[in-house]
Write a protein that holds these residues in place. Sequence first.
Motif, PDB file in Angstrom:
ATOM      1  N   GLN A   1       0.127  16.784  -6.524  1.00  0.00           N
ATOM      2  CA  GLN A   1      -1.161  17.025  -6.883  1.00  0.00           C
ATOM      3  C   GLN A   1      -1.895  15.690  -6.879  1.00  0.00           C
ATOM      4  OE1 GLN A   1      -1.824  20.173  -9.836  1.00  0.00           O
ATOM      5  NE2 GLN A   1      -3.096  20.959  -7.930  1.00  0.00           N
ATOM      6  N   THR A   2      -1.357  14.695  -7.518  1.00  0.00           N
ATOM      7  CA  THR A   2      -1.856  13.585  -7.686  1.00  0.00           C
ATOM      8  C   THR A   2      -2.090  12.570  -6.519  1.00  0.00           C
ATOM      9  OG1 THR A   2       0.113  12.129  -8.134  1.00  0.00           O
ATOM     10  CG2 THR A   2      -0.906  13.419  -9.971  1.00  0.00           C
ATOM     11  N   LEU A   3      -1.447  12.973  -5.487  1.00  0.00           N
ATOM     12  CA  LEU A   3      -1.577  12.124  -4.135  1.00  0.00           C
ATOM     13  C   LEU A   3      -1.556  12.900  -3.152  1.00  0.00           C
ATOM     14  CD1 LEU A   3       1.585  10.218  -5.128  1.00  0.00           C
ATOM     15  CD2 LEU A   3      -0.507   9.224  -5.080  1.00  0.00           C
ATOM     16  N   PRO A   4      -2.902  13.692  -2.870  1.00  0.00           N
ATOM     17  CA  PRO A   4      -3.213  14.593  -1.888  1.00  0.00           C
ATOM     18  C   PRO A   4      -3.541  13.761  -0.802  1.00  0.00           C
ATOM     19  CG  PRO A   4      -5.237  14.035  -3.242  1.00  0.00           C
ATOM     20  CD  PRO A   4      -4.295  13.409  -3.754  1.00  0.00           C
ATOM     21  N   ARG A   5      -3.466  14.539   0.419  1.00  0.00           N
ATOM     22  CA  ARG A   5      -3.401  13.953   1.779  1.00  0.00           C
ATOM     23  C   ARG A   5      -4.790  13.264   2.110  1.00  0.00           C
ATOM     24  NH1 ARG A   5      -1.960  15.380   7.134  1.00  0.00           N
ATOM     25  NH2 ARG A   5      -2.314  13.282   6.872  1.00  0.00           N
ATOM     26  N   ASP A   6      -5.835  14.143   1.501  1.00  0.00           N
ATOM     27  CA  ASP A   6      -7.084  13.596   2.118  1.00  0.00           C
ATOM     28  C   ASP A   6      -7.578  12.815   0.914  1.00  0.00           C
ATOM     29  OD1 ASP A   6      -7.118  16.833   2.838  1.00  0.00           O
ATOM     30  OD2 ASP A   6      -6.801  15.259   4.218  1.00  0.00           O
ATOM     31  N   ALA A   7      -7.093  12.005   0.214  1.00  0.00           N
ATOM     32  CA  ALA A   7      -7.665  11.123  -1.127  1.00  0.00           C
ATOM     33  C   ALA A   7      -8.403  10.182  -0.351  1.00  0.00           C
ATOM     34  CB  ALA A   7      -6.702  10.469  -1.728  1.00  0.00           C
TER      35      ALA A   7
ATOM     36  N   ASN B   1       4.500  14.956  -9.165  1.00  0.00           N
ATOM     37  CA  ASN B   1       3.556  15.844  -9.033  1.00  0.00           C
ATOM     38  C   ASN B   1       2.618  15.380  -7.506  1.00  0.00           C
ATOM     39  OD1 ASN B   1       1.425  17.586  -9.162  1.00  0.00           O
ATOM     40  ND2 ASN B   1       0.463  16.969 -11.003  1.00  0.00           N
TER      41      ASN B   1
ATOM     42  N   ILE C   1       0.737  -1.195  -0.077  1.00  0.00           N
ATOM     43  CA  ILE C   1       0.048   0.015  -0.012  1.00  0.00           C
ATOM     44  C   ILE C   1       0.773   1.436  -0.156  1.00  0.00           C
ATOM     45  CG2 ILE C   1      -2.099  -0.963   1.008  1.00  0.00           C
ATOM     46  CD1 ILE C   1      -1.026   0.026   3.607  1.00  0.00           C
ATOM     47  N   VAL C   2       0.356   2.290  -0.649  1.00  0.00           N
ATOM     48  CA  VAL C   2       1.177   3.667  -0.749  1.00  0.00           C
ATOM     49  C   VAL C   2       0.446   4.388  -0.003  1.00  0.00           C
ATOM     50  CG1 VAL C   2       1.763   5.299  -2.416  1.00  0.00           C
ATOM     51  CG2 VAL C   2       2.105   3.045  -3.097  1.00  0.00           C
ATOM     52  N   THR C   3       1.123   5.047   1.005  1.00  0.00           N
ATOM     53  CA  THR C   3       0.654   6.280   1.643  1.00  0.00           C
ATOM     54  C   THR C   3       1.700   7.274   1.736  1.00  0.00           C
ATOM     55  OG1 THR C   3       1.513   5.148   3.820  1.00  0.00           O
ATOM     56  CG2 THR C   3      -0.768   4.820   3.362  1.00  0.00           C
ATOM     57  N   GLY C   4       1.285   8.481   2.153  1.00  0.00           N
ATOM     58  CA  GLY C   4       2.030   9.750   2.130  1.00  0.00           C
ATOM     59  C   GLY C   4       2.087  10.160   0.707  1.00  0.00           C
TER      60      GLY C   4
END
Lengths: 433, 433
Positions: free
Chosen positions: B427-433, B425, B416-419
């Motif tokens: 933007q593709t991985l915002p904190r509140d996804a 970019n 799993i990817v977190t952070g």
Amino acid sequence: MEGNATSDPRPHVVILGGGFGGLAAARELADANVRVTLIDRRNHHLFQPLLYQVATAGLSAPSIAAPLRQILQNDKHVTVLMDEALDVDLDRRIVMLAQGELPYDALIVATGATHAYFGHDEWERYAPGLKTLEDAFTIRRRVLLAFERAEREDDPEKRQAWLNFVVVGGGATGVELAGTLAEIARHTLPREFRRADPRMANILLVEAGPKLLPAFAPDLTEKARRQLEKLGVQVRLNTAVTAIDEHGVMLADTPYPARTVLWAAGVAASPLGRRLGAPVDRAGRVLVAPDLSLPGHPQVYVVGDLASVTQANGNAVPGVAPAAKQMGRHAALALKARLRDGSAIKPFAYRDDGSLATIGRMAAVAQFGRLKLSGLLAWWVWLIAHIAFLIGFRNRLVVMLDWAWAYWTYQRHARIVTGTDERTNTQTLPRDA
Amino acid sequence: MEGNATSDPRPHVVILGGGFGGLAAARELADANVRVTLIDRRNHHLFQPLLYQVATAGLSAPSIAAPLRQILQNDKHVTVLMDEALDVDLDRRIVMLAQGELPYDALIVATGATHAYFGHDEWERYAPGLKTLEDAFTIRRRVLLAFERAEREDDPEKRQAWLNFVVVGGGATGVELAGTLAEIARHTLPREFRRADPRMANILLVEAGPKLLPAFAPDLTEKARRQLEKLGVQVRLNTAVTAIDEHGVMLADTPYPARTVLWAAGVAASPLGRRLGAPVDRAGRVLVAPDLSLPGHPQVYVVGDLASVTQANGNAVPGVAPAAKQMGRHAALALKARLRDGSAIKPFAYRDDGSLATIGRMAAVAQFGRLKLSGLLAWWVWLIAHIAFLIGFRNRLVVMLDWAWAYWTYQRHARIVTGTDERTNTQTLPRDA
């Protein structure tokens, strides 16, 4: 961006979101002559009903999250792409992604909801909500560090502020968080501290409305309240939180000191809902047609927490995992009928399989039609149901093991702090420690 | 800051660091008439020998980390405090912590080592090292996202750069990382991608010296190289990395494109070592007296990776977990003798119980005195030894289950990817996804 898939003559179905709704839709399209692209900004599906267990150090993150690609590896009609949908151009039938544009023939929007602060976004830094794994890590870090800070603090008043915890919101998440915090303070930690006594912790559950778990029958919500109080939670009903800062909360006009505040009160639909041009409800949920399509756009469906659907009995379909699954499946069935012969299927009808809420150790409430359960029996039903629905055989095994372990030892195995604490001197927690 | 402990008449032993050395010292002091304060900037002890498994998504973080307080909950002579030691005032016998000062009667410094870039600190952002759980999460995120980016990329050259992985350093960590990356690319991921083929991944292991695993006998290091190549790793010996940036590495004068570079090459002792006033070696390790005390300060001991100790045969004591444990225990024994009757104990002598290094699936090398093993048998020895030494019965069970699962299915459960990804970019991985 379409790669070699552009030469594929099959209709292209784009699904936005890999939660319960999006996954159910992708699976249901397996026997259709379509190609599917599933977009999620995460690489994993999250079993959100158990997220509070990660936040309270009972489960590790990988136990409740699985890579979307792995779940869908045998669904050869599905391509998974990790990206974020920013907007939809309904006329050109194109999804605007952070990394490019993606044309579609049919679209299923399942981007869900997040927590909301009723216009008080400044509360978020003091009172984190619980929707993602990062949220869970933040809550876990704050809760565990609060006890560490109490152990370091000699001033009794300041120490007590580190031992006071406030949970805002008496729905399922708030009840689960408060009950588990009480268990941690009373049973997990006491033997490990030498100066501060974790049993001095106050767990305050604050609900603005007149009852906890409003989805349940009045006698069950009352039983839930009594079970919580037996676990050591102080429940305050009809109490509005009017301010939150680093020192604590305002309960109506009374300040209550607490260095740790958790938010379980409000939900807002994904901002993508408002970009679809259709009317939305107060929480930003899209008012969909009876077949879950977007009014005026029969090739676009909205499912899950992002959709506002009213049942025949006048109640709203609740924002729970079974409802999202049923909607995802229904949208896929509707789409298949439409592609096959242009026909419509009957309107979506929510099948209520019952409601379950856990409160803490051997305490829960359950409601299946007229059957109502509480206490130990309800807890067993909750336990078995949640393990059964967990995706992946391995996850089920590990979660069972973790829970058996926690049950017998009162220990919680994921009690590790990583990352930096936003509240305190970050110098004490450097990245490269 | 001392709280009510100041009235305690027993000598106060402060231990800095809750790794293998610090924990062994704390435990050995159980039968002494002392009170112990153990300081760590983390709340957990980390089983570092298995950290590469967290970095490569095989184990979850809580499986290899346990709260220090939980480990020491029955050691009533020990108080655990979460804080960071910044300096030591040897004359006043006080440790300067980030949150205050702490006086001691005796001090055991066990703050370990971290990775180092040989004067090229600017390489760190492109080539993360592996010492903490956060480091492991960073590596896991980068590796998993590299495959995601390859799946999104249409340009063949750019795609290949996302599929090229460079591991710098041919010691145990480098060998483990490279071998596991090859397994992930060849066996775990292929069925899950539709556009990029994970089997096209190149795993390059670069070592500046003439051989891998320099602690092992020449025939075993050669066997390790062959086993790695069989797993699909390209090994480059006698090759210096002269530059690293976001596009790749320079191998001597040849650029090699790779979006993912992992650092397993250098180690530097904790900066606290240089604050102790004694001579240090090139890596910053303190040159201790034969009983592990700080020269001129018999009440201060330095143990573990922070101590530079030469064996009778002229070799340095290696920076491995068994050596740290032995040193921690020795320092505590020396301290107890000194407190009892002022006597000294015999000099520290490292007992070499053998060396083990895993390479990948059913591949490892092991050396116990004259006995040398490689391949499947060495792998079984490695497996059993590491599970046996893991702290906590539950962790042992879960790790066994995870490995059995991974072995039979080729799946890695912690994918799993977190952070947020620092390279791409965000933007593709915002904190509140």
